[in-house]
Write a protein that holds these residues in place. Structure first.
Motif, PDB file in Angstrom:
ATOM      1  N   VAL A   1       0.792  -1.370  -0.083  1.00 43.68           N
ATOM      2  CA  VAL A   1       0.132   0.074   0.059  1.00 43.68           C
ATOM      3  C   VAL A   1       0.975   1.289  -0.179  1.00 43.68           C
ATOM      4  O   VAL A   1       0.702   1.996  -0.868  1.00 43.68           O
ATOM      5  CB  VAL A   1      -0.942  -0.042   1.088  1.00 43.68           C
ATOM      6  CG1 VAL A   1      -1.405   1.327   1.429  1.00 43.68           C
ATOM      7  CG2 VAL A   1      -2.119  -1.362   1.040  1.00 43.68           C
ATOM      8  N   LEU A   2       1.763   1.224   0.759  1.00 45.53           N
ATOM      9  CA  LEU A   2       2.791   2.391   0.983  1.00 45.53           C
ATOM     10  C   LEU A   2       3.431   2.633  -0.399  1.00 45.53           C
ATOM     11  O   LEU A   2       3.672   3.838  -0.856  1.00 45.53           O
ATOM     12  CB  LEU A   2       3.808   2.442   2.213  1.00 45.53           C
ATOM     13  CG  LEU A   2       4.677   3.273   2.448  1.00 45.53           C
ATOM     14  CD1 LEU A   2       3.977   4.629   2.938  1.00 45.53           C
ATOM     15  CD2 LEU A   2       5.798   2.861   3.323  1.00 45.53           C
ATOM     16  N   ILE A   3       4.145   1.602  -0.915  1.00 37.99           N
ATOM     17  CA  ILE A   3       4.849   1.763  -1.954  1.00 37.99           C
ATOM     18  C   ILE A   3       4.129   2.250  -3.228  1.00 37.99           C
ATOM     19  O   ILE A   3       4.632   3.142  -4.136  1.00 37.99           O
ATOM     20  CB  ILE A   3       5.791   0.547  -2.263  1.00 37.99           C
ATOM     21  CG1 ILE A   3       6.674   0.165  -1.165  1.00 37.99           C
ATOM     22  CG2 ILE A   3       6.292   0.454  -3.522  1.00 37.99           C
ATOM     23  CD1 ILE A   3       7.316  -1.127  -1.052  1.00 37.99           C
ATOM     24  N   THR A   4       3.066   1.528  -3.441  1.00 34.14           N
ATOM     25  CA  THR A   4       2.169   2.025  -4.596  1.00 34.14           C
ATOM     26  C   THR A   4       1.731   3.155  -4.420  1.00 34.14           C
ATOM     27  O   THR A   4       1.463   4.134  -5.798  1.00 34.14           O
ATOM     28  CB  THR A   4       0.987   0.845  -4.860  1.00 34.14           C
ATOM     29  OG1 THR A   4       1.670  -0.530  -4.741  1.00 34.14           O
ATOM     30  CG2 THR A   4       0.148   1.056  -5.973  1.00 34.14           C
TER      31      THR A   4
ATOM     32  N   ALA B   1       5.438  -3.082 -10.491  1.00 29.18           N
ATOM     33  CA  ALA B   1       5.076  -2.570 -11.717  1.00 29.18           C
ATOM     34  C   ALA B   1       4.804  -0.957 -11.420  1.00 29.18           C
ATOM     35  O   ALA B   1       5.034  -0.437 -12.360  1.00 29.18           O
ATOM     36  CB  ALA B   1       3.909  -3.373 -12.150  1.00 29.18           C
ATOM     37  N   ALA B   2       4.350  -0.612 -10.432  1.00 24.06           N
ATOM     38  CA  ALA B   2       3.810   0.525 -10.097  1.00 24.06           C
ATOM     39  C   ALA B   2       5.055   1.522  -9.926  1.00 24.06           C
ATOM     40  O   ALA B   2       4.975   2.523 -10.464  1.00 24.06           O
ATOM     41  CB  ALA B   2       2.991   0.711  -8.729  1.00 24.06           C
ATOM     42  N   VAL B   3       5.916   0.836  -9.229  1.00 28.03           N
ATOM     43  CA  VAL B   3       7.392   1.699  -8.968  1.00 28.03           C
ATOM     44  C   VAL B   3       7.927   1.976 -10.597  1.00 28.03           C
ATOM     45  O   VAL B   3       8.423   3.091 -10.854  1.00 28.03           O
ATOM     46  CB  VAL B   3       8.107   0.699  -8.144  1.00 28.03           C
ATOM     47  CG1 VAL B   3       9.414   1.731  -8.050  1.00 28.03           C
ATOM     48  CG2 VAL B   3       7.557   1.010  -6.741  1.00 28.03           C
ATOM     49  N   PHE B   4       7.932   0.848 -11.315  1.00 27.51           N
ATOM     50  CA  PHE B   4       8.640   1.103 -12.590  1.00 27.51           C
ATOM     51  C   PHE B   4       7.835   2.024 -13.537  1.00 27.51           C
ATOM     52  O   PHE B   4       8.463   2.526 -14.287  1.00 27.51           O
ATOM     53  CB  PHE B   4       9.195  -0.138 -13.050  1.00 27.51           C
ATOM     54  CG  PHE B   4      10.425  -0.843 -12.396  1.00 27.51           C
ATOM     55  CD1 PHE B   4      11.690  -0.429 -12.362  1.00 27.51           C
ATOM     56  CD2 PHE B   4      10.169  -1.928 -11.241  1.00 27.51           C
ATOM     57  CE1 PHE B   4      12.754  -0.904 -11.875  1.00 27.51           C
ATOM     58  CE2 PHE B   4      11.260  -2.258 -10.563  1.00 27.51           C
ATOM     59  CZ  PHE B   4      12.232  -1.759 -10.726  1.00 27.51           C
ATOM     60  N   GLU B   5       6.516   1.852 -13.411  1.00 29.87           N
ATOM     61  CA  GLU B   5       5.739   2.777 -14.477  1.00 29.87           C
ATOM     62  C   GLU B   5       5.814   4.062 -13.918  1.00 29.87           C
ATOM     63  O   GLU B   5       6.068   5.226 -14.732  1.00 29.87           O
ATOM     64  CB  GLU B   5       4.371   2.132 -14.054  1.00 29.87           C
ATOM     65  CG  GLU B   5       3.315   3.089 -15.041  1.00 29.87           C
ATOM     66  CD  GLU B   5       1.839   2.795 -14.653  1.00 29.87           C
ATOM     67  OE1 GLU B   5       1.216   3.409 -15.089  1.00 29.87           O
ATOM     68  OE2 GLU B   5       1.648   1.613 -14.123  1.00 29.87           O
TER      69      GLU B   5
END
Length: 176
Positions: free
Chosen positions: A85-88, A119-123
């Motif tokens: 949750v935090l990272i996304t 995937a959210a981080v790399f996006e």
């Protein structure tokens, strides 16, 4: 136990509904009351509050981070879902330095991010045109045993197409 689980599920649904209607304050009051009565584990309550802030839209990441810091200060240990949750949420708010920090912290604690999380981080890195920094993070993650799953990433990005999709796939699977 069953009634407590039902209470928890209903409370989470009410909390989500209030948050989505931009009634975060009311949602926080609801969780405070439930938590005070001892019906909710602290990690679940803190994670739900963080999620509500992130669901309230961009610009709420500082408040969510404060909740995370209070959780740590009170001795509550985050679980893999808390980190996700935090990272996304941080990635969605383009807080890449923080997202990277918590991905690496999560992995240092023996938890691997799921495909939707990484995937959210790399996006986010791709959208910010920080491909080199994304590749650096990937190398740090791989040094800790991380192996991206292409099918899971494609599924996580199924609603995304075009350059962002191609770049994320290229970064993660060395196709650039």
């Amino acid at each position: 136990m069953r009634s407590e689980g039902g209470l928890l599920n209903n409370a989470v649904k009410m909390f989500d509904a209030l948050s989505k209607d931009d009634l975060t304050h009311e949602a926080l009051q609801l969780f405070s009351q439930i938590k005070d009565k001892g019906h909710m584990p602290d990690v679940v309550a803190h994670t739900a509050v963080m999620e509500a802030y992130f669901n309230a839209g961009t610009g709420h990441s500082k408040k969510a981070l404060k909740v995370f810091m209070r959780m740590l200060a009170s001795g509550v240990v985050p679980n893999a879902y808390t980190y996700s949750v935090l990272i996304t949420g941080l990635a969605a708010d383009a807080k890449l330095v923080d997202a990277k920090k918590y991905v690496l912290e999560m992995m240092a604690k023996g938890m691997l991010p799921n495909a939707h999380t990484y995937a959210a981080v790399f996006e986010a890195y791709t959208r910010e045109n920080k491909v080199d920094e994304a590749k650096e993070l990937l190398q740090q993650m791989k040094a800790r045993g991380f192996v991206p799953d292409e099918n899971a990433v494609r599924d996580a990005l199924r609603d995304k197409r075009g350059q962002v999709f191609r770049t994320v796939i290229g970064i993660l699977f060395d196709k650039i």
